[in-house]
Design an enzyme around this catalytic site. Sequence first.
Site, PDB file in Angstrom:
ATOM      1  CD  GLU A  60      -2.652   0.678   2.767  1.00 43.82           C
ATOM      2  OE1 GLU A  60      -3.391   1.840   2.943  1.00 43.82           O
ATOM      3  OE2 GLU A  60      -2.114  -0.200   3.603  1.00 43.82           O
ATOM      4  CE  LYS A 129      -7.327   0.694   3.866  1.00 38.72           C
ATOM      5  NZ  LYS A 129      -6.232   1.828   4.204  1.00 38.72           N
ATOM      6  CB  CYS A 185      -4.440  -1.772   3.545  1.00 40.45           C
ATOM      7  SG  CYS A 185      -3.807  -2.212   5.713  1.00 40.45           S
ATOM      8  CB  SER A 212      -0.147  -4.114   7.718  1.00 36.66           C
ATOM      9  OG  SER A 212      -0.779  -5.038   8.880  1.00 36.66           O
ATOM     10  CB  SER A 377      -4.379 -61.196   5.337  1.00 35.63           C
ATOM     11  OG  SER A 377      -4.567 -60.027   5.042  1.00 35.63           O
ATOM     12  CG  LEU A 380       0.382 -52.456   4.771  1.00 30.66           C
ATOM     13  CD1 LEU A 380       0.797 -51.318   3.712  1.00 30.66           C
ATOM     14  CD2 LEU A 380       0.587 -51.892   6.027  1.00 30.66           C
ATOM     15  CB  THR A 501     -12.699 -60.573  -5.111  1.00 23.07           C
ATOM     16  OG1 THR A 501     -11.320 -60.827  -6.128  1.00 23.07           O
ATOM     17  CG2 THR A 501     -13.948 -61.432  -6.282  1.00 23.07           C
TER      18      THR A 501
END
Length: 689
Positions: A60, A129, A185, A212, A377, A380, A501
């Site tokens: 700004e 602004k 701003c 700012s 099994s 994972l 499946t």
Amino acid sequence: MTAQPPVPDSFFSIHRHGFARIAVATPSARNGDPAGNGRAIEAQAREASQRDVDVVVFPELSLTGYANDDLHLQEATLLATLAGIESIRAASEDLKPVLLIGAALSRNGRLYNCAVAIHRGRILGVVPKIYLPNYREYYEKRWFASGDGTDGLTIEIGGETVPFGPDLLFAASDRPGFVVHIEICEDYWAPFPPSIDGALAGATVLCNLSASNITIGKSHDRHLLSASQSMRCLGVYAYSAAGHGESTTDLAWDGQGEIYELGDLLAESERFSRGGELLIADVDCNRVLQERMRMPTFNDAAARRGHPETRFRRIAFEQGLASGDIGFHRPIRRFPFVPNTPERLDQDCYEAFNIQVDALVTRFEATPGDTMVIGISGGLDSTHALIVAAKACDRMGVSRKNILGFTMPGFATGDATKSNAWKLMEAMGISAAEIDIRPAARQMLSDMGHPFADGEPVYDITFENVQAGLRTDYLFRLANQRNGFVIGTGDLSELALGWCTYGVGDQMSHYAVNSGVPKTLIQYLIRWCVTSGQFDETTDAVLTAILDTEISPELVPADAQGGLQSTEEKIGPYELNDFFLFHILRYGFAPSKVAFLAHQAWRDKTTGRWPIGFPDAKKREYDLDTITFWLEKFLFRFFQTSQFKRSAIPNGPKVSAGGSLSPRGDWRAPSDSSAAAWIKELRAAMGRG
């Protein structure tokens, strides 16, 4: 894979895939010196042009300095400002980016705090602004008039009449979707920032020229506002704050710059830098548009606001397209389903794991039964389903003995996985048993007249599915017998690829607790359970061993060299497939863009963001030919051959924001569609017809 023809240079252009290169500049400033500040702006503009930037956002009042106080009203300052604008305009003739600079400009007896848009020797427009802070250290109303109500006006600059008002959008005529809105701003500290209407009118890139001053904690507030505005407006938010050189008579400045996209932080500058900062990121305008199409709420908001696009003026500029590779300034996650920063690690894993646990608790309490039946099994998916079930029992105060775990070895079950299955069940303290399915499988194959029953090594799909189907038959009948229900183990990645499946355990169950979790996330959640101390040391040791085991369905016996049936050799690496799935399911990207992103993430070991906790040994790389080879197979499986399996899946919780494949939730598609359009688009982009 056979040798492929060279990929066209256009494939490597970020612009072809909907990206724009944005820069946030924080040059060193000096109050009351528009000429010196203009030179600093020009220097950063040249650097930005050399780096192929499309838009540069300066702070700004970057021409005069913000903390000028009453110097803003001095005629000498105003004249020097106009001279500075003219110098920058002339310098911009040979520069690529649109320059958004801050300047105080007088019009009709009023002084406005403005953003001036300049491109290739042309002043595109001036945005004033609207909200002027006049509290605590701010008293802008002493000098400036609000731009509210100036829609549709013009202003004279350098002998030219240019558009003036907060109703301006700057749109690239040769880049569909690249549309810029400007606010200044305080505008985005207001309850209803102007950028909301800008976004609803079609702007994808929202820019804030800010001064700012810095105080303790204010940096966090800016991040919060930029992130929330980019998320709420479904857009990009680029923010530039004034930095070194502003007057420190009563205030201080840190030069914070940040670029957000849909709530994601793409880049932030070094604060308190004495030199000029130029922060660059490649923002995805295509992603913004895709997200807006998916959210009817966005259109509803536009309708409620009277469709702001009818009130905005669009100022066109021609930006041009890069013909080839100009680099890529954007963080890319190789594992988009997985948390990849330390601050998100525990939070994301905690949420994912507990979504599953709580969902299973609710389903168990709503089911007229008192046991959970799981096939274990040693892989994972079943491992993760079991640890979720164990935590669910702990949370309900139910004995883990109510979990009935069955390992069911077949013709290709390995000693390691069978051993891990038993060790895991024992470590978890569940009710464990073993049922050898081989006698029943031989009988079924014999009844069918299958050659395997006569000793021939015929390992076809029938051979595989007889084993898979028997395991599921046993589990469902055991659930009938033991007053329980079957917990499914199949995951999101398998559902996407159809690597399950139909009618058996990885596709069918009474409750599919893993159906919202992709394979890469399952690996990571198991690892998180180990590192976060969810279980005891004995369980952790087994979980670690399972993580180190190659992924295999173990339905076909090992070859003569002892090689296992490899899932990833058949369908491609899960880490690539999960990458494809995320970007296609979550955003609907074209296959060519998915290939481009995957190439950026995976082309060598140094690219892409890695999740915390993944060992370096897992860091792999894939060239573009490999990526497109597996992507085409993914497209065929996902769009053409496997939807019928997803259309008949049981209930299961959505876990990742990346989406689920439930036909009752995120993904609804015909089971008999064709993948031709997706494959054609990919091949055309790659120059392969």
